[in-house]
Motif scaffolding. Structure first.
Motif, mmCIF file in Angstrom:
data_model
loop_
_atom_site.group_PDB
_atom_site.id
_atom_site.type_symbol
_atom_site.label_atom_id
_atom_site.label_comp_id
_atom_site.label_asym_id
_atom_site.label_seq_id
_atom_site.Cartn_x
_atom_site.Cartn_y
_atom_site.Cartn_z
ATOM 1 N N LYS A 66 -15.850 7.704 -13.065
ATOM 2 C CA LYS A 66 -16.958 7.850 -12.126
ATOM 3 C C LYS A 66 -16.952 6.671 -11.155
ATOM 4 O O LYS A 66 -16.708 5.527 -11.546
ATOM 5 C CB LYS A 66 -18.288 7.918 -12.879
ATOM 6 N N LEU A 67 -17.218 6.976 -9.897
ATOM 7 C CA LEU A 67 -17.239 5.968 -8.831
ATOM 8 C C LEU A 67 -18.583 6.035 -8.123
ATOM 9 O O LEU A 67 -19.191 7.107 -8.036
ATOM 10 C CB LEU A 67 -16.108 6.216 -7.826
ATOM 11 N N VAL B 224 -11.364 4.000 0.482
ATOM 12 C CA VAL B 224 -11.465 2.539 0.336
ATOM 13 C C VAL B 224 -10.198 1.931 0.922
ATOM 14 O O VAL B 224 -9.086 2.445 0.733
ATOM 15 C CB VAL B 224 -11.676 2.118 -1.149
ATOM 16 N N ARG B 225 -10.367 0.857 1.699
ATOM 17 C CA ARG B 225 -9.239 0.193 2.348
ATOM 18 C C ARG B 225 -8.447 -0.643 1.324
ATOM 19 O O ARG B 225 -9.035 -1.231 0.414
ATOM 20 C CB ARG B 225 -9.751 -0.728 3.464
ATOM 21 N N PRO B 226 -7.109 -0.741 1.488
ATOM 22 C CA PRO B 226 -6.271 -1.425 0.500
ATOM 23 C C PRO B 226 -6.623 -2.892 0.275
ATOM 24 O O PRO B 226 -6.460 -3.409 -0.826
ATOM 25 C CB PRO B 226 -4.856 -1.303 1.077
ATOM 26 N N GLU B 227 -7.116 -3.570 1.340
ATOM 27 C CA GLU B 227 -7.407 -5.009 1.187
ATOM 28 C C GLU B 227 -8.745 -5.278 0.510
ATOM 29 O O GLU B 227 -9.054 -6.422 0.179
ATOM 30 C CB GLU B 227 -7.346 -5.704 2.556
ATOM 31 N N LYS B 228 -9.552 -4.220 0.307
ATOM 32 C CA LYS B 228 -10.856 -4.389 -0.348
ATOM 33 C C LYS B 228 -10.736 -4.356 -1.875
ATOM 34 O O LYS B 228 -11.713 -4.570 -2.585
ATOM 35 C CB LYS B 228 -11.823 -3.262 0.068
ATOM 36 N N ILE B 229 -9.534 -4.045 -2.375
ATOM 37 C CA ILE B 229 -9.352 -3.773 -3.803
ATOM 38 C C ILE B 229 -8.727 -4.983 -4.499
ATOM 39 O O ILE B 229 -7.818 -5.624 -3.958
ATOM 40 C CB ILE B 229 -8.431 -2.545 -3.986
ATOM 41 N N SER B 230 -9.215 -5.286 -5.698
ATOM 42 C CA SER B 230 -8.611 -6.318 -6.548
ATOM 43 C C SER B 230 -7.755 -5.637 -7.605
ATOM 44 O O SER B 230 -8.047 -4.519 -8.037
ATOM 45 C CB SER B 230 -9.691 -7.160 -7.224
ATOM 46 N N LEU B 231 -6.715 -6.340 -8.019
ATOM 47 C CA LEU B 231 -5.751 -5.795 -8.969
ATOM 48 C C LEU B 231 -5.733 -6.675 -10.212
ATOM 49 O O LEU B 231 -5.526 -7.885 -10.116
ATOM 50 C CB LEU B 231 -4.360 -5.788 -8.304
ATOM 51 N N ILE C 109 -10.484 2.007 -11.401
ATOM 52 C CA ILE C 109 -9.593 3.075 -11.844
ATOM 53 C C ILE C 109 -8.355 2.416 -12.450
ATOM 54 O O ILE C 109 -8.016 1.274 -12.127
ATOM 55 C CB ILE C 109 -9.197 4.046 -10.705
ATOM 56 N N THR C 110 -7.675 3.140 -13.335
ATOM 57 C CA THR C 110 -6.472 2.608 -13.971
ATOM 58 C C THR C 110 -5.236 3.243 -13.359
ATOM 59 O O THR C 110 -5.299 4.319 -12.759
ATOM 60 C CB THR C 110 -6.485 2.893 -15.482
ATOM 61 N N GLY C 111 -4.116 2.575 -13.529
ATOM 62 C CA GLY C 111 -2.864 3.110 -13.014
ATOM 63 C C GLY C 111 -1.693 2.247 -13.414
ATOM 64 O O GLY C 111 -1.830 1.302 -14.206
ATOM 65 N N LYS C 112 -0.552 2.573 -12.851
ATOM 66 C CA LYS C 112 0.677 1.836 -13.152
ATOM 67 C C LYS C 112 1.342 1.477 -11.826
ATOM 68 O O LYS C 112 1.401 2.312 -10.911
ATOM 69 C CB LYS C 112 1.606 2.710 -13.988
ATOM 70 N N ILE C 113 1.823 0.228 -11.710
ATOM 71 C CA ILE C 113 2.482 -0.199 -10.464
ATOM 72 C C ILE C 113 3.780 0.589 -10.290
ATOM 73 O O ILE C 113 4.650 0.584 -11.165
ATOM 74 C CB ILE C 113 2.769 -1.716 -10.473
ATOM 75 N N ALA C 114 3.894 1.296 -9.171
ATOM 76 C CA ALA C 114 5.105 2.064 -8.866
ATOM 77 C C ALA C 114 6.056 1.262 -7.989
ATOM 78 O O ALA C 114 7.279 1.394 -8.083
ATOM 79 C CB ALA C 114 4.729 3.368 -8.167
ATOM 80 N N ASP C 115 5.480 0.406 -7.118
ATOM 81 C CA ASP C 115 6.316 -0.335 -6.168
ATOM 82 C C ASP C 115 5.542 -1.537 -5.662
ATOM 83 O O ASP C 115 4.301 -1.535 -5.666
ATOM 84 C CB ASP C 115 6.675 0.586 -4.993
ATOM 85 N N TRP D 58 -13.186 -2.601 -7.209
ATOM 86 C CA TRP D 58 -13.718 -3.010 -5.910
ATOM 87 C C TRP D 58 -15.231 -2.841 -5.879
ATOM 88 O O TRP D 58 -15.815 -2.106 -6.693
ATOM 89 C CB TRP D 58 -13.049 -2.240 -4.776
ATOM 90 N N ASN D 59 -15.835 -3.503 -4.909
ATOM 91 C CA ASN D 59 -17.282 -3.420 -4.687
ATOM 92 C C ASN D 59 -17.620 -2.010 -4.186
ATOM 93 O O ASN D 59 -17.061 -1.555 -3.184
ATOM 94 C CB ASN D 59 -17.674 -4.468 -3.637
ATOM 95 N N PRO D 60 -18.551 -1.289 -4.848
ATOM 96 C CA PRO D 60 -18.896 0.069 -4.402
ATOM 97 C C PRO D 60 -19.324 0.132 -2.936
ATOM 98 O O PRO D 60 -19.115 1.161 -2.271
ATOM 99 C CB PRO D 60 -20.063 0.451 -5.326
#
Length: 389
Positions: free
Chosen positions: A263-264, A285-292, A308-314, A357-359
């Motif tokens: 949920k977001l 959401v813009r790529p620079e707004k997100i923390s990893l 959200i969860t995921g796996k680094i592809a590149d 990221w910040n909602p």
């Protein structure tokens, strides 16, 4: 789309058709006096046709063009208080820089031109180059001569048609700042046509994003970037991650959506589509707004953030930042830009990660639009050959 009345340039219901092809659908546009205004869009979107109708080089199929309080729709180009600077500069090769700039005054029969030409050459910082021929100057200097030659006629409006297109990247960025400085000093309305998003955002006070002969959105560069109202604008100005979601519940001024198994949250005020429960939405959401974060560090993520969860592809190291592509069940090829301050060497392809990221940095768009609108591949298919249009 219209800004406040009383501006230097007012287009009312203006359109242009060529047989069965509509290059510009009827549009209303007011360019505020003394502003730097950009018409931005991909090739074939109608931006150059719109500029040529303001200049009088194209006759509108419908509508009117007003400059100040004057209706100039029926006036030929030479009777309109506008000047145009083209990508090709169109300088006279046999005349030196001084005489190129003086040309418009001499043609009007003005005998004493020294003071005005001197002031113009100083404005564009070419006083010492006055007696050189155009071929002895760099592309950026030739462009400044073209601007000086246009401004010396004291037009109410200066039209710039892809003026920096022939310059290399470094010189183009330099000239962006230079043109903005000149516009600020002279206070004349500049209308600038470009396909280059960075160019429009660097120079313009107001940008009209055009697509397929229509203005998709009008606003300041910051507003267009932070609050896009369509997928075309979200993708054409920078990069956006667009997540397919379903409206679930409301929480105060926010709405909660379901995307896959997570949920977001996002502010309802940043949604340009209906937010009825069960309705579909594209959450951007813009790529620079997100923390990893590495999956092992997920416990340290502050509460209240979208995740959200995921796996680094590149991943790509580009100096100022590292750009990651994440495969997530919620959104394939999710892009994240991380500034290279303290690089986490564990973040390599194949690593399980949490994106958060910040909602408040999320925005909501109508899910009936194509999520690919405005991306490079999609823009190419829309190109209709603006030269012919």
């Amino acid at each position: 789309m219209t800004t406040e009345a009383g501006g230097d340039v007012r287009l009312s219901g203006i359109s242009k058709t060529y047989g069965s092809f509509t290059a510009v659908h009827p549009l209303d546009l007011t360019v505020p006096q003394g502003s730097f205004f950009a018409l931005l869009g991909a090739s074939g979107c109608g931006k150059t046709t719109t500029l040529r109708m303001i200049a009088g080089l194209e006759e509108p199929s419908s509508g009117t063009v007003r400059l100040g309080e004057q209706d100039v729709t029926a006036l030929p180009p030479y009777k309109r208080p506008v000047n145009t600077v083209f990508q090709s500069y169109a300088l006279f090769p046999h005349l030196d820089i001084y005489e190129n700039v003086a040309f418009g005054l001499r043609r009007r029969g003005i005998k004493s031109v020294k003071k005005q030409v001197g002031e113009m050459l100083e404005l564009v910082q070419l006083g010492e180059q006055a007696r050189k021929k155009p071929h002895q100057l760099s592309g950026g200097q030739q462009q400044r001569v073209a601007v000086a030659r246009a401004l010396i006629n004291h037009p109410k409006v200066l039209l710039l048609d892809e003026p920096l297109g022939a310059l290399d990247l470094k010189l183009r960025r330099q000239m962006q700042l230079e043109l903005k400085r000149i516009q600020t000093e002279v206070g004349i309305t500049f209308i600038h046509v470009t396909h280059d998003q960075e160019e429009a955002m660097t120079m313009a006070d107001t940008v009209a994003v055009m697509n397929a002969g229509r203005v998709e959105q009008l606003g300041s560069p910051a507003d267009l970037y932070e609050n896009p109202r369509s997928t075309f604008v979200a993708n054409f100005l920078g990069t956006s991650n667009l997540i397919e979601a379903e409206v679930d519940t409301r929480k105060g001024d926010d709405i909660v959506v379901k995307a896959g198994d997570c949920k977001l949250t996002l502010p309802e005020s940043r949604c340009s589509a209906p937010t009825t429960t069960g309705g579909e939405l594209l959450v951007g959401v813009r790529p620079e707004k997100i923390s990893l974060a590495h999956a092992d560090d997920a416990g340290g993520i502050p509460p209240g953030r979208n995740r959200i969860t995921g796996k680094i592809a590149d991943s790509s190291f580009i100096g100022v930042s590292t750009q990651y592509v994440i495969d997530s069940p919620v959104c394939p090829e999710f892009e994240v830009y991380v500034q290279n301050i303290d690089r986490d060497t564990r973040l390599v392809p194949g690593t399980e990660v949490v994106l958060h990221w910040n909602p408040a940095h999320s925005f909501g768009l109508d899910a009936s639009q194509s999520p690919l609108a405005g991306t490079t591949g999609a823009a190419d298919t829309q190109a209709v050959g603006e030269e012919a249009a």
